[in-house]
Design a protein around this motif. Structure first.
Motif, PDB file in Angstrom:
ATOM      1  N   TRP A   1       5.884   1.225   9.752  1.00 56.21           N
ATOM      2  CA  TRP A   1       6.375   0.937   8.405  1.00 56.21           C
ATOM      3  C   TRP A   1       6.183   2.163   7.517  1.00 56.21           C
ATOM      4  CZ3 TRP A   1       9.258  -2.960   6.662  1.00 56.21           C
ATOM      5  CH2 TRP A   1       9.373  -4.090   7.476  1.00 56.21           C
ATOM      6  N   LEU A   2       7.251   2.588   6.853  1.00 56.41           N
ATOM      7  CA  LEU A   2       7.232   3.778   6.007  1.00 56.41           C
ATOM      8  C   LEU A   2       7.456   3.396   4.552  1.00 56.41           C
ATOM      9  CD1 LEU A   2       9.515   6.134   8.144  1.00 56.41           C
ATOM     10  CD2 LEU A   2       7.028   5.851   8.296  1.00 56.41           C
ATOM     11  N   ASP A   3       6.954   4.214   3.641  1.00 56.82           N
ATOM     12  CA  ASP A   3       7.245   4.060   2.228  1.00 56.82           C
ATOM     13  C   ASP A   3       8.573   4.741   1.903  1.00 56.82           C
ATOM     14  OD1 ASP A   3       4.899   2.664   1.608  1.00 56.82           O
ATOM     15  OD2 ASP A   3       3.760   4.532   1.407  1.00 56.82           O
ATOM     16  N   ALA A   4       9.314   4.162   0.964  1.00 55.97           N
ATOM     17  CA  ALA A   4      10.615   4.722   0.606  1.00 55.97           C
ATOM     18  C   ALA A   4      10.493   6.145   0.086  1.00 55.97           C
ATOM     19  CB  ALA A   4      11.284   3.833  -0.444  1.00 55.97           C
ATOM     20  N   GLU A   5       9.412   6.427  -0.627  1.00 60.41           N
ATOM     21  CA  GLU A   5       9.234   7.769  -1.184  1.00 60.41           C
ATOM     22  C   GLU A   5       9.122   8.818  -0.082  1.00 60.41           C
ATOM     23  OE1 GLU A   5       8.418   4.740  -4.073  1.00 60.41           O
ATOM     24  OE2 GLU A   5       7.572   5.067  -2.067  1.00 60.41           O
ATOM     25  N   ARG A   6       8.411   8.479   0.989  1.00 60.92           N
ATOM     26  CA  ARG A   6       8.292   9.415   2.101  1.00 60.92           C
ATOM     27  C   ARG A   6       9.644   9.642   2.771  1.00 60.92           C
ATOM     28  NH1 ARG A   6       4.591   8.836   7.637  1.00 60.92           N
ATOM     29  NH2 ARG A   6       5.484  10.657   8.692  1.00 60.92           N
ATOM     30  N   VAL A   7      10.398   8.585   2.947  1.00 62.02           N
ATOM     31  CA  VAL A   7      11.712   8.693   3.559  1.00 62.02           C
ATOM     32  C   VAL A   7      12.599   9.645   2.761  1.00 62.02           C
ATOM     33  CG1 VAL A   7      13.831   7.402   4.075  1.00 62.02           C
ATOM     34  CG2 VAL A   7      11.590   6.431   4.656  1.00 62.02           C
ATOM     35  N   VAL A   8      12.570   9.508   1.450  1.00 61.54           N
ATOM     36  CA  VAL A   8      13.398  10.355   0.588  1.00 61.54           C
ATOM     37  C   VAL A   8      12.939  11.809   0.641  1.00 61.54           C
ATOM     38  CG1 VAL A   8      13.993  10.827  -1.819  1.00 61.54           C
ATOM     39  CG2 VAL A   8      14.138   8.494  -0.918  1.00 61.54           C
ATOM     40  N   GLU A   9      11.642  12.037   0.589  1.00 65.59           N
ATOM     41  CA  GLU A   9      11.125  13.406   0.649  1.00 65.59           C
ATOM     42  C   GLU A   9      11.580  14.102   1.927  1.00 65.59           C
ATOM     43  OE1 GLU A   9       9.487  15.156  -1.594  1.00 65.59           O
ATOM     44  OE2 GLU A   9       9.312  13.534  -3.057  1.00 65.59           O
ATOM     45  N   GLU A  10      11.446  13.422   3.054  1.00 66.00           N
ATOM     46  CA  GLU A  10      11.831  14.040   4.320  1.00 66.00           C
ATOM     47  C   GLU A  10      13.342  14.241   4.395  1.00 66.00           C
ATOM     48  OE1 GLU A  10      10.060  12.932   7.969  1.00 66.00           O
ATOM     49  OE2 GLU A  10       8.230  12.133   7.044  1.00 66.00           O
ATOM     50  N   CYS A  11      14.102  13.301   3.846  1.00 62.73           N
ATOM     51  CA  CYS A  11      15.558  13.429   3.838  1.00 62.73           C
ATOM     52  C   CYS A  11      15.996  14.650   3.043  1.00 62.73           C
ATOM     53  CB  CYS A  11      16.182  12.171   3.256  1.00 62.73           C
ATOM     54  SG  CYS A  11      17.974  12.276   3.028  1.00 62.73           S
ATOM     55  N   LEU A  12      15.476  14.823   1.846  1.00 61.22           N
ATOM     56  CA  LEU A  12      15.882  15.948   1.006  1.00 61.22           C
ATOM     57  C   LEU A  12      15.438  17.284   1.606  1.00 61.22           C
ATOM     58  CD1 LEU A  12      15.258  14.439  -2.535  1.00 61.22           C
ATOM     59  CD2 LEU A  12      17.451  14.787  -1.376  1.00 61.22           C
TER      60      LEU A  12
END
Length: 256
Positions: A202-213
Motif C-alpha cells: 500500500w502506497l501513499d498518493a503523495e509518494r506516487v506523485v513524487e515518483e511520477c514527476l
C-alpha cells in the motif's frame, strides 16, 4: 505561469498532483464532478499564490468531455501539463454488471483519456513544450474478473506508449503512471472491501506523485512507483500468459 489541468482533482492521486504542482508554482485547472469539493480544493491551492480554476464536468458524459476539451484547446490560456487521472471501477464482474454502468466506466477510463489527450496535444506541439500524464494501473499488466477495468488500463498504457513515440522530437512528452494499491477513496467508491490498507504493497498518493514527476523529468514513458511494484511488473512480464491468468483467477477467488 505554467498551467496544469488535472482530472479527478479533489481526492487521491489527483489531489496529490494538484497539491504538489501548486507548491511548485503552477497555475491549476481542477476538474471533477463535485463543485463544492472543487471550490474547497481550489481555495487551499490558492494559498500558494497560484491561480486555481474550477471546472465542473462529468467525464463519463459527452457534454462533460467537450467542456474540458474546449478548455484544453483554448489558445488564449494554454495548458502545459495534462493529468488524466479521473477513473472508476465497480464491484460486480462483467456478466453481472449493469451495461449502462459499464459504458459509463469505459467512457471515463478510455474515451475521456483519448479525447482530452487529443485536445491538448496540438497546442503543446505547436508551442514545442508540454506533457501528458495518463494514470493507468498495475492491473493493466495483468488480467482478472474485473476484465473491463484491467482492459481499460491496459489500453491507457499502450495508448500512452504510442503517443510518446509519436511525440519524439517535438519537445512534448507523454508518460503513463501505473500504480498498485494506493490509499485513496477509489476502492470505497467502487464498493470494494480492501481491509485495513496496511502493509508493503500500500502506497501513499503523495509518494506516487513524487515518483511520477521524477520519472517525467527523466524522460521515462512508463512510471511504476516503488521498488516492490517495479519487481512485480518485471515478474508479470516473465510469466507466460496462461499461468498469469490462472494466478489472477486464484487471487480473485481468494478475495470472494
Amino acid at each position: 505561469m505554467p498551467t496544469a489541468l488535472i482530472t479527478g482533482a479533489t481526492a487521491g492521486i489527483g489531489a496529490a498532483f494538484a497539491a504538489r504542482l501548486a507548491r511548485d508554482g503552477r497555475d491549476l485547472v481542477l476538474v471533477a464532478r463535485d463543485g463544492d469539493r472543487l471550490e474547497a480544493a481550489a481555495a487551499r491551492h490558492r494559498e500558494h499564490g497560484v491561480s486555481a480554476q474550477v471546472l465542473v464536468a462529468d467525464l463519463a458524459t459527452v457534454e462533460g468531455r467537450a467542456r474540458v476539451a474546449d478548455r484544453l484547446a483554448d489558445p488564449a490560456a494554454p495548458v502545459d501539463l495534462l493529468v488524466n487521472n479521473a477513473g472508476a471501477t465497480q464491484r460486480r464482474p462483467f456478466l453481472e454488471a449493469d451495461p449502462a454502468l459499464l459504458q459509463g466506466q469505459h467512457d471515463l477510463n478510455v474515451t475521456a483519456v483519448l479525447q482530452l489527450t487529443r485536445a491538448a496535444l496540438p497546442g503543446m506541439v505547436q508551442r514545442g513544450r508540454g506533457a501528458v500524464v495518463n494514470v493507468a494501473s498495475m492491473l493493466g499488466f495483468a488480467t482478472g474478473s474485473r476484465s473491463t477495468y484491467t482492459a481499460e488500463k491496459a489500453w491507457v498504457t499502450v495508448f500512452t506508449e504510442g503517443i510518446a513515440a509519436t511525440l519524439a522530437g517535438t519537445g512534448v512528452r507523454a508518460l503513463v503512471l501505473c500504480p498498485g494499491f494506493v490509499r485513496t477513496e477509489f476502492h470505497e467508491r467502487a464498493g470494494l472491501d480492501v481491509g485495513a490498507r496496511r502493509g508493503l504493497m500500500w502506497l501513499d498518493a503523495e509518494r506516487v506523485v513524487e515518483e511520477c514527476l521524477a520519472d517525467l523529468a527523466r524522460g521515462k514513458v512508463v512510471s511504476v512507483p516503488s521498488p516492490q511494484y517495479k519487481a512485480f511488473a518485471t515478474l508479470i512480464d516473465l510469466l507466460p500468459r496462461p499461468l498469469l491468468r490462472r494466478l489472477m483467477a486464484a487471487v480473485e477467488r481468494g478475495r470472494r
